[in-house]
Design an enzyme around this catalytic site. Structure first.
Site, PDB file in Angstrom:
ATOM      1  CD1 TRP A 361       0.909  -0.470   2.995  1.00 23.85           C
ATOM      2  CD2 TRP A 361      -0.426   1.237   3.531  1.00 23.85           C
ATOM      3  NE1 TRP A 361       1.316   0.011   4.214  1.00 23.85           N
ATOM      4  CE2 TRP A 361       0.515   1.058   4.572  1.00 23.85           C
ATOM      5  CE3 TRP A 361      -1.381   2.241   3.656  1.00 23.85           C
ATOM      6  CZ2 TRP A 361       0.540   1.862   5.711  1.00 23.85           C
ATOM      7  CZ3 TRP A 361      -1.348   3.038   4.790  1.00 23.85           C
ATOM      8  CH2 TRP A 361      -0.397   2.855   5.799  1.00 23.85           C
ATOM      9  CG  ASP A 362       4.894   0.759   1.463  1.00 22.43           C
ATOM     10  OD1 ASP A 362       3.995   0.024   1.904  1.00 22.43           O
ATOM     11  OD2 ASP A 362       6.062   0.720   1.884  1.00 22.43           O
ATOM     12  CD  GLU A 488       2.404  -4.326   8.927  1.00 23.53           C
ATOM     13  OE1 GLU A 488       3.503  -4.762   9.290  1.00 23.53           O
ATOM     14  OE2 GLU A 488       2.028  -4.351   7.743  1.00 23.53           O
ATOM     15  CE  LYS A 592       6.042  -2.267  11.744  1.00 23.06           C
ATOM     16  NZ  LYS A 592       5.783  -3.273  10.711  1.00 23.06           N
ATOM     17  CD  GLN A 593       2.804   0.992   9.844  1.00 21.48           C
ATOM     18  OE1 GLN A 593       3.142  -0.144  10.158  1.00 21.48           O
ATOM     19  NE2 GLN A 593       2.845   1.419   8.596  1.00 21.48           N
TER      20      GLN A 593
HETATM   21  C1  BGC Z   1       4.961  -1.583   7.422  1.00 20.94           C
HETATM   22  C2  BGC Z   1       3.941  -1.658   6.318  1.00 20.94           C
HETATM   23  C3  BGC Z   1       4.634  -1.443   4.980  1.00 20.94           C
HETATM   24  C4  BGC Z   1       5.781  -2.422   4.811  1.00 20.94           C
HETATM   25  C5  BGC Z   1       6.579  -2.160   3.539  1.00 20.94           C
HETATM   26  C6  BGC Z   1       6.053  -2.589   7.159  1.00 20.94           C
HETATM   27  O1  BGC Z   1       7.031  -2.473   8.154  1.00 20.94           O
HETATM   28  O2  BGC Z   1       4.363  -1.842   8.669  1.00 20.94           O
HETATM   29  O3  BGC Z   1       2.963  -0.674   6.501  1.00 20.94           O
HETATM   30  O4  BGC Z   1       3.732  -1.592   3.956  1.00 20.94           O
HETATM   31  O5  BGC Z   1       6.656  -2.301   5.897  1.00 20.94           O
HETATM   32  O6  BGC Z   1       7.135  -0.893   3.556  1.00 20.94           O
END
Ligand code: BGC
Length: 786
Positions: A361-362, A488, A592-593
């Site tokens: 999704w980035d 996550e 986490k984010q």
């Molecule tokens: C993140 C995801 C991301 C992926 C790739 C993961 O660490 O939690 O949101 O899509 O890394 O960048």
């Protein structure tokens, strides 16, 4: 600038003035060249030493079985992994009878320079061999933006102090040995001998190899040709074997004499074309490149970049280190997306094997919004790739018992490759993220052809997914249960607010687009009652709210969970995912984010100003930023709620993610989305840019460290320049037709080629929110200059 004395802060260059082998792998990612179709890591010309040798072609992968201790229904059976294809950048050098290798002899000087305006990587080395012969090697490497199958290298050797026998071996090498794998789950799976030879040849200055992958059945052609200028008596020989094609140039150089070689390299690949067809394809690409010539390729590259920077440049006074980082970020985003042409933009671009080369999704959430406002055609191309995998996404939805399309969480070719479903398949928000990128692109460009041919179907199929994934409860609320949002460290939650708000936008947009194009919609089976169903689900979308705290919970029960023991967590236990079981992370309040904070950016109208400030203050002490996809978003919201210094600190973190290797994994490739967030933090954070329903609004405000910020964007075919100081903002429309914009809530009509200046109203911010102990962003104040 890399936290290393060998790196200098410059406006338009990333320059390393000494070679340090301990950061070789990191610099290979930083100095990677790409055009979105092919990518060459910044490996040394002579191939060794290396951190990770890497040459990538977008969407060239191999399949590998995904093993499960306990498998379940719907688990993907095989994974796709990006492969290191034939290395065409190799140029080995023998000085008398000793190989030029920086680990031996003495390196007198070594400089590498990534030029962000010329689009080339320059290298200059002065080396004394163990036998005491000193030579100078100068190389310039490029991956062409204008001829997407072409890379080229100008390689020059000069003898400094003695007459030396020189042999230059310019090679194509397939099946290079991969480096040892580590245990970090973010690294790639290691595949050996992935390429099977089909053809090899070498004659005169030309070499060619054709290979195919064993399981994915992709055919790859690589060819090279050379222009060689050396003293009289220079001899050229060539040879080939299944995995190597070699052109050797032997000469004697007196002091001050030079051998000059220009190497043209062409790549092609296909899942369908025959060996002869691919052979001809790369030979033809070489012919075109030879006709253009080295100087011609350089000139085309510069012109391409001049035109990019005219619509994308950022100027920033007061912080030269960040000025460099922002331009580096934009350059890398362009490299990742420029010539992808209906192929995905992976999380690492084509700069390294991290995350197996997968796209997430980035791309739609972080990268495409930047390209939409700076290089819109690249966004359209990337979304057309999503469209090209729509059938696979429909199949996946069907397999999951759902309607519409369920796009894969991570993939290269379109099939779901995530073996860990709580942070894979369950992250359904990716479907709304794609819809968001579609709507954003259409709003910013008015591209109705794209909307009718591509965008509408993507919106419809994703809306169908949401309608079947959610349901109306007894109170009539539309709920989406058991899904994973961006954070996550929480999984399988009910009514993740980010997901629900994004799904709501998706449902609305599908309904509006279907009404705008009734014939196309009808041809896709959309009837009035289906549209009514989407609008009803959107209107009744359940958005939980905690009255007691006056805060929006990330999901329905998030706030009821125990707060993570941050005080008892040691600094070396971050990232938490490498030190604690997911089971424990999932049942605690730890983020986490950016999740709810991201919702406040992308769905900004769903929250009042007070709500934004309260929510931001609530989530800050819980957010650990174990993903690079967080700091930039936190910067945007911090700026919006008036926490300008905090925003600046976060912005610094996003900007320096790779050049300072903040997550210690830049060696596997750069973090394209984090780089994109750098631009977003500036433009949406300090510029306050929001784009909605065909309009652009700004609410600029600078932190003290930035004295002046100027940026460019492309909107509705107009180029706009925005310049901000501490007290005022000036908007200038550089071309196009008069444009309506908003400045801090007031409408302005911008005349073509005219400027409008407005003052910046003050903002009263609350106390600075706190972060978990040890996770406070580094204060952005010490400005290093060159
Ligand atoms: C993140 C995801 C991301 C992926 C790739 C993961 O660490 O939690 O949101 O899509 O890394 O960048």
């Amino acid at each position: 600038m890399i936290e290393h004395p060998a790196f200098k802060v410059e406006e338009w260059n990333v320059r390393e003035t000494e070679l340090h082998l301990d950061i070789l792998a990191q610099t290979e990612s930083i100095f990677a060249l790409s055009n979105g179709h092919m990518g060459l890591r910044g490996n040394l010309d002579e191939g060794e030493p290396h951190g990770i040798p890497g040459t990538y072609l977008n969407s060239v992968y191999e399949l590998r079985p995904l093993a499960y201790a306990e498998a379940g229904y719907g688990f993907p059976e095989s994974g796709q992994t990006v492969i290191n294809v034939t290395n065409g950048k190799l140029i080995r050098l023998l000085v008398d009878d000793e190989p030029f290798d920086v680990r031996y002899g003495a390196v007198q000087s070594h400089e590498r320079d990534l030029d962000l305006r010329d689009g080339v990587l320059r290298r200059s080395v002065r080396w004394t061999s163990p036998a005491g012969r000193t030579i100078k090697v100068s190389s310039v490497r490029m991956v062409s933006f204008t001829q997407r199958a072409i890379a080229a290298i100008s390689y020059e050797v000069e003898s400094i102090d003695a007459s030396v026998r020189i042999v230059v071996q310019s090679e194509l090498v397939a099946n290079e040995a991969p480096p040892n794998p580590g245990k970090d789950p973010r690294m790639a799976a290691v595949l050996e001998n992935v390429l099977e030879s089909e053809e090899h040849l070498a004659h005169g200055t030309v070499g060619l190899l054709v290979h195919h992958t064993h399981v994915s059945g992709l055919r790859i052609g690589t060819a090279m040709d050379h222009n060689i200028k050396g003293p009289q008596g220079t001899v050229i020989e060539s040879e080939s074997s299944p995995d190597v094609a070699r052109v050797s140039v032997t000469t004697q150089l007196k002091p001050g004499e030079r051998l000059q070689i220009v190497k043209f390299i062409a790549y092609g690949w296909s899942s369908q074309r025959s060996r002869p067809a691919l052979h001809d394809q790369v030979i033809a690409a070489l012919s075109a490149a030879r006709l253009t010539g080295w100087e011609g390729l350089l000139a085309e590259q510069r012109a391409y970049l001049d035109s990019f920077w005219a619509g994308a440049n950022v100027e920033l006074d007061g912080d030269p280190e960040i000025q460099q980082a922002v331009r580096f970020a934009l350059f890398q985003i362009l490299q990742a997306g420029a010539r992808g042409e209906r192929r995905p933009i992976p999380a690492k671009g084509l700069t390294g094997p991290g995350y197996d080369g997968h796209v997430f999704w980035d791309t739609e959430t972080f990268v495409l919004p930047v390209l939409t406002l700076t290089q819109p055609s690249a966004t359209a191309d990337a979304l057309r790739w999503r469209y090209s995998i729509l059938d696979k996404a429909r199949k996946r939805a069907h397999e999951l018992g759902l309607r519409g399309a369920a796009f894969p969480w991570r993939t290269i070719a379109g099939e779901e490759c995530s073996g860990y479903w709580p942070a894979g398949t369950a992250a359904f928000h990716i479907n709304a993220d794609i819809a968001y990128a579609v709507v954003n692109y259409i709003n910013a460009t008015g591209d109705t052809v794209f909307e009718k041919e591509t965008g509408l179907e993507l919106l419809i199929e994703t809306a169908r997914l949401w309608r079947s994934l959610g349901y109306h409860d007894n109170d009539g609320r539309f709920r989406i249960d058991g899904v994973t949002g961006p954070d996550e460290y929480s999984a399988i939650a009910d009514n993740n607010v980010y997901t629900n708000l994004m799904a709501q936008q998706n449902l609305h947009s599908a309904a509006e687009a279907a009404k705008r194009h009734p014939h196309v919609a009808r041809a896709l089976g959309v009837e009035a009652d289906e549209i009514a169903g989407w609008l009803d689900a959107a209107a009744r979308m359940f958005i939980p709210y905690d009255e007691r705290l006056g805060v929006t919970p990330q999901d329905e029960t998030f706030i009821e969970h125990e707060v993570w023991d941050f005080v008892g967590t040691a600094p070396e236990q971050y990232p938490l995912l490498l030190h604690f079981p997911y089971f424990d992370l999932y049942r605690k309040q730890v983020v986490k984010q950016a999740d709810l904070v991201l919702a406040m950016h992308l769905c900004n109208e769903a929250f009042s100003e007070e709500q934004k400030a309260r929510n931001f203050a609530y989530y800050e002490p819980l957010t650990v930023r174990d993903s690079s996809l967080s700091a930039g978003t936190q910067a945007v919201l911090a700026a919006e709620v008036g926490q300008l210094q905090l925003a600046y600190d976060y912005f610094g973190e996003a900007a320096l993610m790779d050049i300072d290797d903040l997550e210690h994994n830049t060696r596997d490739g750069i973090h394209i989305a984090s780089l994109a967030e750098t631009w977003t933090a500036l433009v949406a954070g300090f510029g306050g840019l929001r784009s909605h329903a065909g309009t652009l609004s700004f609410a600029p405000r600078l932190p003290e460290g930035i004295k002046r910020l100027a940026f460019h964007t492309i909107f509705c075919n107009c180029r706009l320049r925005v310049e901000v100081t501490a007290t005022e903002a000036t908007y200038r429309l550089l071309n196009g037709s008069p444009l309506q914009i908003w400045h801090h809530g007031n409408e302005i009509t911008l005349p073509v080629d005219g400027a409008v200046t407005r003052s910046i109203p003050p903002i009263k911010a609350g106390p600075r929110p706190t972060q978990p102990p040890g996770r406070v962003p580094a204060p952005r104040e010490a400005h290093r200059s060159s």
